[in-house]
Structures are given as C-alpha cells and as structure tokens.
Design a protein around this motif. Sequence first.
Motif, short mmCIF file in Angstrom:
data_model
loop_
_atom_site.label_atom_id
_atom_site.label_comp_id
_atom_site.label_asym_id
_atom_site.label_seq_id
_atom_site.Cartn_x
_atom_site.Cartn_y
_atom_site.Cartn_z
N UNK A 162 0.82 -1.20 0.00
CA UNK A 162 0.00 0.00 0.00
C UNK A 162 0.87 1.26 0.00
N UNK A 163 2.03 1.21 0.66
CA UNK A 163 2.90 2.39 0.71
C UNK A 163 4.31 2.00 1.12
N UNK A 164 5.23 2.92 0.94
CA UNK A 164 6.58 2.79 1.50
C UNK A 164 6.69 3.85 2.60
N UNK A 165 7.04 3.41 3.78
CA UNK A 165 7.08 4.33 4.92
C UNK A 165 8.28 5.28 4.85
N UNK A 166 9.42 4.77 4.39
CA UNK A 166 10.63 5.58 4.41
C UNK A 166 11.10 5.81 5.83
N UNK A 167 12.23 6.48 5.98
CA UNK A 167 12.78 6.71 7.32
C UNK A 167 11.91 7.66 8.13
N UNK A 168 11.36 8.69 7.49
CA UNK A 168 10.52 9.64 8.23
C UNK A 168 9.22 8.99 8.70
N UNK A 169 8.65 8.14 7.85
CA UNK A 169 7.44 7.42 8.24
C UNK A 169 7.70 6.46 9.40
N UNK A 170 8.87 5.83 9.36
CA UNK A 170 9.26 4.93 10.45
C UNK A 170 9.40 5.70 11.76
N UNK A 171 10.03 6.86 11.70
CA UNK A 171 10.17 7.68 12.92
C UNK A 171 8.81 8.10 13.45
N UNK A 172 7.92 8.45 12.54
CA UNK A 172 6.57 8.86 12.95
C UNK A 172 5.84 7.71 13.63
N UNK A 173 5.95 6.51 13.04
CA UNK A 173 5.30 5.34 13.63
C UNK A 173 5.85 5.04 15.02
N UNK A 174 7.17 5.16 15.17
CA UNK A 174 7.80 4.93 16.48
C UNK A 174 7.29 5.91 17.52
N UNK A 175 6.99 7.12 17.08
CA UNK A 175 6.56 8.16 18.03
C UNK A 175 5.12 7.96 18.50
N UNK A 176 4.31 7.23 17.71
CA UNK A 176 2.89 7.10 18.08
C UNK A 176 2.52 5.71 18.60
N UNK A 177 3.34 4.70 18.33
CA UNK A 177 2.97 3.34 18.73
C UNK A 177 3.49 3.02 20.13
N UNK A 178 2.66 2.29 20.88
CA UNK A 178 3.10 1.84 22.21
C UNK A 178 3.76 0.46 22.13
N UNK A 179 3.79 -0.14 20.93
CA UNK A 179 4.36 -1.48 20.74
C UNK A 179 5.76 -1.40 20.15
N UNK A 180 6.60 -2.39 20.42
CA UNK A 180 7.88 -2.47 19.71
C UNK A 180 7.61 -2.61 18.20
N UNK A 181 8.45 -1.98 17.41
CA UNK A 181 8.30 -2.02 15.96
C UNK A 181 9.50 -2.68 15.31
#
Length: 204
Positions: free
Chosen positions: A139-158
């Motif tokens: 569906x998409x490529x997260x890229x490094x910025x998307x990965x950082x964003x996901x890390x900032x909002x998720x309470x789970x290990x990624x």
Amino acid sequence: MNPYRLYLVTDDRQPTDTLQKVVAEAVAGGVTLVQVREKHGDVRAFIERAEAVKDALRGTGVPLIINDRVDVALAVDADGVHLGQTDLPAALARRLLGPDRLLGLSVETEQQLFESESLPVDYLGLSAIFATPTKTDLKKHWGLNGLKRALSVSSRPIVAIGGINADNLRQVAGTGVHGVALVSAICAASCPRSAARSLRRMMK
C-alpha cells in the motif's frame, strides 16, 4: 533482551536442508528471532519446514515465529505467530495461542497503525520501509521519516521490514527502531553467519 533486534524471515524457495543450515549459521552470527514464512499453501510441508527450523534453534534460546498460520504454530509448539492484515483476527489468534506466545502484526498504513493500539499483539512489523522485490502488493513505503513517525505514536515495539540491506541498515537502526527484519541480506548471502554478524555490528 530484545528478541526483535535482528529478525530473520526465511526464504520459502530454499530446500529444507539448506533452510536449516542457513538458520543455524545465521543464529550463530547473531540473529535474535526467526520467522518461518511459507506462501505455497501446503500445510504438511509448512509443518515439516517449521520442525526443521525448530531443530536448528534447539538450545539457542532464539524464538521461532510462524508466519500467518496459528494451526502450524500450535502443531510445532512455536514461540509465536506473525499475522498479516488478512489473516486470522488478532483477538481470535490470541485466544487460540494463549497469553504467553508472541503475537506480531503487519502494519501497512497509518490507519492500521492506529487500530493496532487496541489489539492484543506484542509487536508490529512496519511494512515496507523501502521498495522490495519480495512484496509487490504494498500500500505504501514508509521511508525513514514514516518509520520515525510510527515509532513516536505506537506503544508497541516495531520491527522494520522491506528493502533493508547493508547499504541502508545504519540509517534504519538510527531511528531507534526495536528491530529489523531481513530475508535476502542473510538467506542469499554466501556465508549467512558472516552476513548476520556484520549486520548486527552495523546496528550498534
């Protein structure tokens, strides 16, 4: 210990004896978790391959995760299951697996990331960080910025997955991600042990 740090996903095109050797070598080089991934739909063959990997992991303390199939995980007494978005619902998988096995979930969009917060999962596989030939329906490529964003909002290990290799691993690890999942960077290496060792060193 963080079991997700160097997460090996097996190559379902490799013969079982090769697979077993690759896993043993990769773990000796520093792989911290192994997911057996099979896309051919032959459940008996899946169980046989999972058993072969379990034999290779015996005594190492490295968890065995089964991709998609809760029935296969229970059949081989694996340490957990990794689900995709179209697999068994996480709540039902958790009920079948019990409270102690690891349960992972692939997340491909911001909406899925948001919804995962209410699910009984232990970790998320964020897919795909970069373009990759093994996943063509993304569906998409997260890229490094998307990965950082996901890390900032998720309470789970990624765990980051998709297109990660020796050329970009340092940048991915630099985001503070809990782990990286790799297939060809280890499975296709001439020496899986050396490849795993080198990749682990890059993550420090």
